[in-house]
Enzyme design. Sequence first.
Site, mmCIF file in Angstrom:
data_model
loop_
_atom_site.group_PDB
_atom_site.id
_atom_site.type_symbol
_atom_site.label_atom_id
_atom_site.label_comp_id
_atom_site.label_asym_id
_atom_site.label_seq_id
_atom_site.Cartn_x
_atom_site.Cartn_y
_atom_site.Cartn_z
ATOM 1 N N CYS A 119 33.409 30.852 40.836
ATOM 2 C CA CYS A 119 33.549 31.337 42.211
ATOM 3 C C CYS A 119 32.392 32.263 42.568
ATOM 4 C CB CYS A 119 34.874 32.051 42.378
ATOM 5 S SG CYS A 119 36.315 31.025 41.997
ATOM 6 N N ASP A 144 41.940 30.442 36.596
ATOM 7 C CA ASP A 144 42.644 31.426 37.416
ATOM 8 C C ASP A 144 42.902 30.901 38.819
ATOM 9 O OD1 ASP A 144 42.200 32.961 35.175
ATOM 10 O OD2 ASP A 144 41.671 34.755 36.306
ATOM 11 N N CYS A 192 34.851 30.631 33.422
ATOM 12 C CA CYS A 192 35.938 31.164 34.237
ATOM 13 C C CYS A 192 36.235 32.608 33.857
ATOM 14 C CB CYS A 192 37.176 30.267 34.098
ATOM 15 S SG CYS A 192 38.372 30.477 35.445
ATOM 16 N N ASP A 193 37.070 33.253 34.660
ATOM 17 C CA ASP A 193 37.216 34.711 34.613
ATOM 18 C C ASP A 193 37.464 35.298 33.231
ATOM 19 O OD1 ASP A 193 37.062 34.270 37.302
ATOM 20 O OD2 ASP A 193 38.845 35.404 37.836
ATOM 21 N N LYS A 194 38.439 34.750 32.497
ATOM 22 C CA LYS A 194 38.832 35.369 31.233
ATOM 23 C C LYS A 194 37.936 34.931 30.083
ATOM 24 C CE LYS A 194 41.855 37.287 33.655
ATOM 25 N NZ LYS A 194 41.379 36.649 34.896
ATOM 26 N N CYS A 235 34.334 25.810 37.035
ATOM 27 C CA CYS A 235 33.624 26.885 36.335
ATOM 28 C C CYS A 235 33.087 26.433 34.986
ATOM 29 C CB CYS A 235 34.551 28.076 36.117
ATOM 30 S SG CYS A 235 35.544 28.557 37.536
ATOM 31 N N SER A 292 43.166 39.629 42.086
ATOM 32 C CA SER A 292 41.964 38.843 41.836
ATOM 33 C C SER A 292 40.732 39.612 42.275
ATOM 34 C CB SER A 292 42.066 37.523 42.614
ATOM 35 O OG SER A 292 40.811 36.906 42.722
ATOM 36 N N GLU A 352 47.449 37.800 38.441
ATOM 37 C CA GLU A 352 46.728 38.174 39.658
ATOM 38 C C GLU A 352 47.495 37.650 40.868
ATOM 39 O OE1 GLU A 352 42.815 36.582 39.351
ATOM 40 O OE2 GLU A 352 42.237 37.917 37.725
#
Length: 560
Positions: free
Chosen positions: A198, A84, A125-127, A52, A476, A450
């Site tokens: 992702c 993650d 990435c996610d966060k 990511c 997730s 998650e």
Amino acid sequence: MTQPANPRSRTTTGGIQRAPNRAMLRAVGFHDDDFTRPVVGVASLHSDITPCNAHLDRLARKAIEGVRAEGGVPQIFGAPTASDGIMMGHSGMRYSLVSREVIADSIEVVSGGMHHDGLIALGGCDKNMPGCVMAMARLNIPSIFVYGGSILPGMTEDGEEVDIVSIFEAVGKNQAGKLDDEGVAKVEREACPGQGACGGMYTANTMSSAIEAMGLSLPYDASYPAVSAAKEREAYLAGRVLIKAVKDGIKPRDLITRRSIENAYTFVLALGGSTNAVLHLMAIAREAEVEWTLADFERIGAKTPWIADLKPGGRFAMHELHKAGGTPAVMKALLDAGMLHGDCPTITGRTLAQNLAKVRSVYQRAQVVVRPIDKPLFPTGHIVILHGNLAPEGAVAKIAGLKKRSITGPARVFDSEDACSAAIGRREIKAGDVVIIRNEGPAGAPGMPEMLAVTAALVGQGLGESIGLITDGRFSGGTHGLVVGHVAPESFRGGPLAHVREGEEVTIDADRKLLSVAIDDQEMARRAQAWTAPKPRVERGVLAKYARLANSAALGASTG
């Protein structure tokens, strides 16, 4: 009197008393005239920990070029990230949500301490996304976010498109005897073919889409692929736009308002986004001091259809939405339908409607990714807020793609994700069960992890539509099935989930927005009185700090 071009950084660099400061800055390349220009922090979350973020250094260099081209002075600095996907399924996942707070703190420390005039943040990435925007809201200096973009799909030798969720589900198929070890290895080798986040409407794409709709990034930011010249051009343009925003005084709290958060969440629901949007938008609203509650999510969900056929609830990935016109084309369709506030200002200096004025609606193209608004995949929001005697403060469920939206069954109670995972591996979960995983909330885990590994394994075993799953932790963005997370108050702090016993009848009903256990109020009160708090799992370090400071999931599980 004309405002100086560097109203904040002058505190650090202006006047005879700041000669020592300037001396140090000259050592890193500042020239005489740089001390009169806007100084911009470029927060790059580049690392080779995860695909990511592996390419963000390249994008950061392009952003720096844009800053210089518009007359600004860039100062690049790093902020941490954690993956993650790689942390999933083991104790490392406790650090995921905590990283959101650490990212926000890190950016605030550097840009606040250096008195930057503006801020560009690049994350993948996610966060990264909510962490960066939380820092922007705290600092309230002209800011812009650049998303690293989505990964392209992998392709197996049989011609099947695969992604990160495919490999998690392959593990479950292996446990069920439906796929041998070599079959798992084939998916593993192809699931992540290169750089980018992702590819489905998981948390990274959910939050980048929300930020774009909120006006803190440029149009197409969420849908440009990671590996594309378009993404590099966007990063360069972001640098130029940011300097203009500094000169015009456009600040994050001008952009983060109730109406723009409504736009953000409406867009999330239309795309079929992650439940994590509820947690992160709540945290962003709190940092920006915008009044926002779970009732606002319910209100918007009641009138917003799910129209984009995107994974995990649908068939397609972000690269296919990009080919169908990208995020602006969908926003244009929603704007035309009166579902977005077009008058909200954005970082470009134009309103959302003005940004979209020359964009063709997704419905003016030949495409199959986005359904007509009057023929949606689901007529109202696919994320629902549940209440009941198991969740007095609320809980969050995602019903995208589900044929079955309610279940009543015996509770299978686990005091940790690890205990549940072990039971799944032994094939002890049966159709009709309602699995409860407790002590995984913000304070209990700590870190509110998650649980994609758990849900994907159950899907792989063929149980995705025949069981329910409840936790005070998170799921997730890649999760699908009848799952309920963010249960508040959490069990570690004495919430009702702590008092459920094995075999008791539990109900999840997304249509009635109900989460309950067949225990009367008197018995629940008796159990609560007899309950004693578990010993903290972690007593030192960042996880312990987060456990002490984090608020309820119903408030965003933030430390601010």
